[in-house]
Design an enzyme around this catalytic site. Structure first.
Site, PDB file in Angstrom:
ATOM      1  N   SER A 113     -31.235 -57.721  49.239  1.00 59.96           N
ATOM      2  CA  SER A 113     -29.864 -58.244  49.238  1.00 59.96           C
ATOM      3  C   SER A 113     -29.051 -57.716  48.064  1.00 59.96           C
ATOM      4  O   SER A 113     -28.821 -56.520  47.955  1.00 59.96           O
ATOM      5  CB  SER A 113     -29.893 -59.776  49.264  1.00 59.96           C
ATOM      6  OG  SER A 113     -28.603 -60.304  49.426  1.00 59.96           O
ATOM      7  N   HIS A 114     -28.616 -58.602  47.184  1.00 57.05           N
ATOM      8  CA  HIS A 114     -27.707 -58.240  46.098  1.00 57.05           C
ATOM      9  C   HIS A 114     -28.452 -57.797  44.843  1.00 57.05           C
ATOM     10  O   HIS A 114     -27.815 -57.559  43.808  1.00 57.05           O
ATOM     11  CB  HIS A 114     -26.827 -59.448  45.754  1.00 57.05           C
ATOM     12  CG  HIS A 114     -27.625 -60.683  45.441  1.00 57.05           C
ATOM     13  ND1 HIS A 114     -28.368 -61.328  46.398  1.00 57.05           N
ATOM     14  CD2 HIS A 114     -27.809 -61.363  44.294  1.00 57.05           C
ATOM     15  CE1 HIS A 114     -28.964 -62.369  45.851  1.00 57.05           C
ATOM     16  NE2 HIS A 114     -28.654 -62.414  44.564  1.00 57.05           N
ATOM     17  N   LYS A 126     -37.919 -59.338  55.126  1.00 59.76           N
ATOM     18  CA  LYS A 126     -37.919 -60.667  55.739  1.00 59.76           C
ATOM     19  C   LYS A 126     -37.989 -60.511  57.252  1.00 59.76           C
ATOM     20  O   LYS A 126     -37.578 -59.491  57.817  1.00 59.76           O
ATOM     21  CB  LYS A 126     -36.687 -61.478  55.337  1.00 59.76           C
ATOM     22  CG  LYS A 126     -35.362 -60.999  55.921  1.00 59.76           C
ATOM     23  CD  LYS A 126     -34.262 -62.010  55.602  1.00 59.76           C
ATOM     24  CE  LYS A 126     -32.920 -61.601  56.189  1.00 59.76           C
ATOM     25  NZ  LYS A 126     -31.908 -62.630  56.010  1.00 59.76           N
ATOM     26  N   ASP A 278     -22.234 -56.793  49.492  1.00 66.10           N
ATOM     27  CA  ASP A 278     -23.418 -56.605  48.665  1.00 66.10           C
ATOM     28  C   ASP A 278     -24.375 -55.575  49.253  1.00 66.10           C
ATOM     29  O   ASP A 278     -24.024 -54.841  50.177  1.00 66.10           O
ATOM     30  CB  ASP A 278     -24.119 -57.949  48.466  1.00 66.10           C
ATOM     31  CG  ASP A 278     -24.744 -58.479  49.750  1.00 66.10           C
ATOM     32  OD1 ASP A 278     -24.208 -58.177  50.828  1.00 66.10           O
ATOM     33  OD2 ASP A 278     -25.774 -59.183  49.672  1.00 66.10           O
ATOM     34  N   ASP A 280     -27.013 -55.601  51.259  1.00 64.17           N
ATOM     35  CA  ASP A 280     -27.351 -55.579  52.686  1.00 64.17           C
ATOM     36  C   ASP A 280     -26.210 -56.023  53.583  1.00 64.17           C
ATOM     37  O   ASP A 280     -26.394 -56.176  54.789  1.00 64.17           O
ATOM     38  CB  ASP A 280     -28.597 -56.417  52.963  1.00 64.17           C
ATOM     39  CG  ASP A 280     -28.382 -57.906  52.729  1.00 64.17           C
ATOM     40  OD1 ASP A 280     -27.543 -58.261  51.881  1.00 64.17           O
ATOM     41  OD2 ASP A 280     -29.066 -58.723  53.389  1.00 64.17           O
ATOM     42  N   ASP A 282     -24.331 -58.855  53.756  1.00 66.67           N
ATOM     43  CA  ASP A 282     -24.126 -60.212  54.260  1.00 66.67           C
ATOM     44  C   ASP A 282     -23.257 -61.069  53.342  1.00 66.67           C
ATOM     45  O   ASP A 282     -22.885 -62.188  53.719  1.00 66.67           O
ATOM     46  CB  ASP A 282     -25.466 -60.905  54.554  1.00 66.67           C
ATOM     47  CG  ASP A 282     -26.342 -61.090  53.331  1.00 66.67           C
ATOM     48  OD1 ASP A 282     -25.971 -60.636  52.234  1.00 66.67           O
ATOM     49  OD2 ASP A 282     -27.425 -61.704  53.477  1.00 66.67           O
ATOM     50  N   ARG A 283     -22.912 -60.592  52.168  1.00 60.54           N
ATOM     51  CA  ARG A 283     -22.064 -61.369  51.256  1.00 60.54           C
ATOM     52  C   ARG A 283     -20.679 -60.744  51.156  1.00 60.54           C
ATOM     53  O   ARG A 283     -20.481 -59.580  51.493  1.00 60.54           O
ATOM     54  CB  ARG A 283     -22.699 -61.461  49.875  1.00 60.54           C
ATOM     55  CG  ARG A 283     -24.045 -62.146  49.893  1.00 60.54           C
ATOM     56  CD  ARG A 283     -24.633 -62.285  48.514  1.00 60.54           C
ATOM     57  NE  ARG A 283     -25.962 -62.888  48.601  1.00 60.54           N
ATOM     58  CZ  ARG A 283     -26.460 -63.758  47.722  1.00 60.54           C
ATOM     59  NH1 ARG A 283     -25.731 -64.134  46.691  1.00 60.54           N
ATOM     60  NH2 ARG A 283     -27.674 -64.249  47.874  1.00 60.54           N
ATOM     61  N   THR A 345     -29.671 -74.640  50.302  1.00 59.47           N
ATOM     62  CA  THR A 345     -29.308 -73.233  50.225  1.00 59.47           C
ATOM     63  C   THR A 345     -30.286 -72.404  51.063  1.00 59.47           C
ATOM     64  O   THR A 345     -31.488 -72.641  51.049  1.00 59.47           O
ATOM     65  CB  THR A 345     -29.334 -72.767  48.767  1.00 59.47           C
ATOM     66  OG1 THR A 345     -28.331 -73.495  48.039  1.00 59.47           O
ATOM     67  CG2 THR A 345     -29.063 -71.277  48.651  1.00 59.47           C
ATOM     68  N   GLU A 364     -21.832 -70.606  52.083  1.00 57.85           N
ATOM     69  CA  GLU A 364     -22.470 -70.937  50.819  1.00 57.85           C
ATOM     70  C   GLU A 364     -21.609 -70.446  49.670  1.00 57.85           C
ATOM     71  O   GLU A 364     -20.885 -69.452  49.805  1.00 57.85           O
ATOM     72  CB  GLU A 364     -23.850 -70.270  50.721  1.00 57.85           C
ATOM     73  CG  GLU A 364     -24.839 -70.721  51.770  1.00 57.85           C
ATOM     74  CD  GLU A 364     -26.184 -70.014  51.655  1.00 57.85           C
ATOM     75  OE1 GLU A 364     -27.166 -70.587  52.129  1.00 57.85           O
ATOM     76  OE2 GLU A 364     -26.232 -68.898  51.084  1.00 57.85           O
ATOM     77  N   GLU A 365     -21.730 -71.118  48.522  1.00 54.74           N
ATOM     78  CA  GLU A 365     -20.946 -70.713  47.357  1.00 54.74           C
ATOM     79  C   GLU A 365     -21.382 -69.356  46.833  1.00 54.74           C
ATOM     80  O   GLU A 365     -20.674 -68.740  46.050  1.00 54.74           O
ATOM     81  CB  GLU A 365     -21.054 -71.772  46.259  1.00 54.74           C
ATOM     82  CG  GLU A 365     -22.469 -72.206  45.907  1.00 54.74           C
ATOM     83  CD  GLU A 365     -23.282 -71.127  45.231  1.00 54.74           C
ATOM     84  OE1 GLU A 365     -22.710 -70.402  44.407  1.00 54.74           O
ATOM     85  OE2 GLU A 365     -24.488 -71.009  45.541  1.00 54.74           O
ATOM     86  N   LYS A 377     -25.191 -64.748  57.355  1.00 52.71           N
ATOM     87  CA  LYS A 377     -23.870 -64.592  56.754  1.00 52.71           C
ATOM     88  C   LYS A 377     -23.421 -63.158  56.958  1.00 52.71           C
ATOM     89  O   LYS A 377     -24.236 -62.270  57.166  1.00 52.71           O
ATOM     90  CB  LYS A 377     -23.884 -64.987  55.287  1.00 52.71           C
ATOM     91  CG  LYS A 377     -25.000 -64.417  54.440  1.00 52.71           C
ATOM     92  CD  LYS A 377     -24.966 -65.059  53.053  1.00 52.71           C
ATOM     93  CE  LYS A 377     -26.128 -64.602  52.185  1.00 52.71           C
ATOM     94  NZ  LYS A 377     -27.385 -65.309  52.490  1.00 52.71           N
TER      95      LYS A 377
END
Length: 544
Positions: A113-114, A126, A278, A280, A282-283, A345, A364-365, A377
């Site tokens: 991810s990030h 995953k 990010d 991958d 998703d953010r 989370t 999510e924050e 996301k």
């Protein structure tokens, strides 16, 4: 196809975190390490013989090597087809969409991810289930338990697959299909948003934009959608080529790490709209000219205006947020008389609610928002949502945010991250907090009176599963909150996240700087947890 059974020994550290197994590349390069974990996943699943598996990742270092290893293990374990993104590339939301669109049994997504990438940095893997979402806790627990007893894995002697040529090939009983990683996702976005309106708004100059792909996976997606389809200038997408080390970037879309974007958006010649995604994909980080939109506010604004987007014009069935996310979306849900769910989370907790039709939007924050279009996301989806809002409302990002605060009030919010804290110290901080919970309610701290102090647990309203120890909450009678939580996304030590929130109804006080407005609560947070005292640090690693 000759199947080989290779003897192996367990590794004791293969417990998936919030979203998969994340470790340093050198850990994954240990003999049998990746093989063990993949075989543990397959050993824990049932009835996948002859079925389809989606495979791809964010392109970070070790991605291509890992994919070749996984192809051989998947073939040996009896999968019938592998759908793989060209070059081994797939964004996480695109992989979720492919699983759903092609009715795949599941998918393996290779990403941390990030987190940073490169030979000395992070890698991750995953498993996503058939609904397109991350494996639920019962599955990840099973993967870990199997990894502790595994004594062999299966592989084959087939040649490495050409990952760069689109098309299908048959390798004995296994069909391998290499697809363009962007096409299916771009078609999905066109079915959700008003692309004709966006084209007009961009071509007329009403919307100018800057998207920072952070040398990560969303570069090809942003170029295809924002530039090729919607007509933005090529210069609108920066850091667009996915690189194995993300060009030295820390591909985490916040003001600290997306510095090039932040400098442009807070300059005199800033575009109308700016965003970043990010590693991958998703953010998302949303900005306007001289304004940063907190992810909590972004979710609330999306919920309040979703009826303006073609795919959501009939309204929302409900919304959900992770527990540490601010209560801004709760106020929208109450105003619209729709359900609002509070979950731990981790995107997997939204999956059951989405599948049951209980919610349409969630977020999510930690810079993640999404909807029922996939089960992850989705960074670019959020970017297109905001662009569509700007085009419909004919307002700047600043005006959209301020109008929202005027109607619903402002939840002033910040998050302090203390990264790479030694695990014994981090665990000691949590134990220190737990020891105070029983005595805090009713205590006065200046103007703040503690209303409740607890450790969040969640009972899934769909399947009844229970998740304990999901963050420590201290709530005050005026609605303010402090939340403490250890993050499961790092690979070194532990990250302690401190979330601080205060509601402000007075419109004349909406433009306060969050750090100043939350100053007393920030001091209280340190008083409760003693992280600076216990670590010797003087400030957070990242403040958002």
């Amino acid at each position: 196809m000759q199947i080989e059974t290779i003897a192996t020994q367990p590794y004791n550290d293969q417990n998936p975190g919030t979203s998969g197994l994340r470790k340093k590349v050198k850990v994954f390069q240990q003999p049998g390490y990746l093989e063990n974990f993949v075989q543990s996943i397959f050993d824990s699943l049932e009835d996948f013989s002859g079925k389809t598996l989606v495979l791809g990742g964010d392109g970070r270092y070790f991605n291509r090597v890992a994919i070749q290893i996984i192809i051989k293990i998947a073939a040996a374990n009896g999968f019938g087809e592998l759908i793989i993104g060209q070059g081994g590339l797939l964004s996480t939301p695109a992989a979720s969409h492919l699983i759903r669109k092609y009715n795949a049994f599941g998918g393996l997504i290779l990403s941390a991810s990030h987190n940073p990438g490169g030979p000395d940095e992070d890698f991750g893997i995953k498993y996503n289930v058939g609904n397109g979402g991350p494996a639920p806790e019962k599955d990840t627990n099973a993967f870990y338990q199997r990894s502790q007893t595994i004594d062999s894995y299966k592989t084959t002697n087939i040649q490495d697959v050409d990952l760069d040529s689109i098309g299908s090939q048959q390798i004995d009983e296994l069909k391998v299909t290499i697809i363009d990683p962007v096409t299916d996702y771009a078609e999905l976005m066109q079915s959700i948003f008003d692309f004709n309106l966006l084209k007009q708004s961009i071509s007329s100059g009403y919307i100018t934009l800057l998207f920072d792909a952070m040398s990560a996976i969303t570069g090809p997606y942003a170029k295809r959608i924002l530039v090729d389809i919607l007509g933005a200038s090529p210069e609108s997408v920066i850091n667009a080529e996915p690189l194995e080390d993300f060009g030295g970037h820390h591909p985490d879309p916040n003001l600290a790490h997306a510095r090039e974007l932040a400098e442009r958006m807070f300059s005199a010649d800033a575009p109308t709209f700016g965003a970043a995604s990010d590693g991958d994909g998703d953010r998302n980080m949303i900005t306007g000219s001289n304004i940063f939109v907190t992810p909590s506010d972004s979710l609330a604004i999306m919920a309040a205006n979703a009826h303006l987007i073609p795919a959501y014009c009939k309204g929302l069935s409900g919304v959900a947020r992770s527990m540490p996310t601010s209560q801004a979306v709760d106020r929208v849900a109450a105003s619209y008389n729709i359900p609002c769910y509070e979950t731990p989370t981790g995107w997997k907790f939204f999956g059951n609610l989405l599948d049951a039709g209980k919610i349409t939007l969630c977020g999510e924050e930690s810079f993640g928002t999404g909807s029922n279009h996939v089960r992850e996301k989705d960074g670019l989806w959020a970017v297109l949502f905001w662009l569509n809002l700007i085009a419909v409302k004919r307002q700047s990002v600043t005006n959209i945010v301020h109008d929202h605060w005027q109607k619903f009030g402002r939840d002033i919010y910040c998050r302090h991250d203390y990264e790479a804290v030694e695990s014994p110290i981090a665990n000691g901080i949590l134990e220190h907090l737990r020891s105070q919970l029983a005595t805090l309610p009713g205590q006065f701290f200046g103007e703040y009176i503690v209303n409740y102090a607890d450790e969040f647990s969640y009972e899934d309203p769909i399947d009844g599963s229970i998740s304990n120890k999901q963050g420590i909450r201290i709530g005050f009678e005026n609605g303010s909150r402090i939340v403490f939580r250890l993050s499961g996304t790092g690979t070194v030590g532990a990250t302690l996240r401190i979330y601080i929130e205060r509601f402000e109804a007075d419109a004349t006080r909406h433009n306060q700087d969050a750090q100043e407005a939350l100053g007393e609560l920030i001091l209280l947070a340190e008083q409760f947890c003693e992280i600076k005292k216990r670590t010797g640090r003087t400030e957070p690693t990242v403040t958002t």
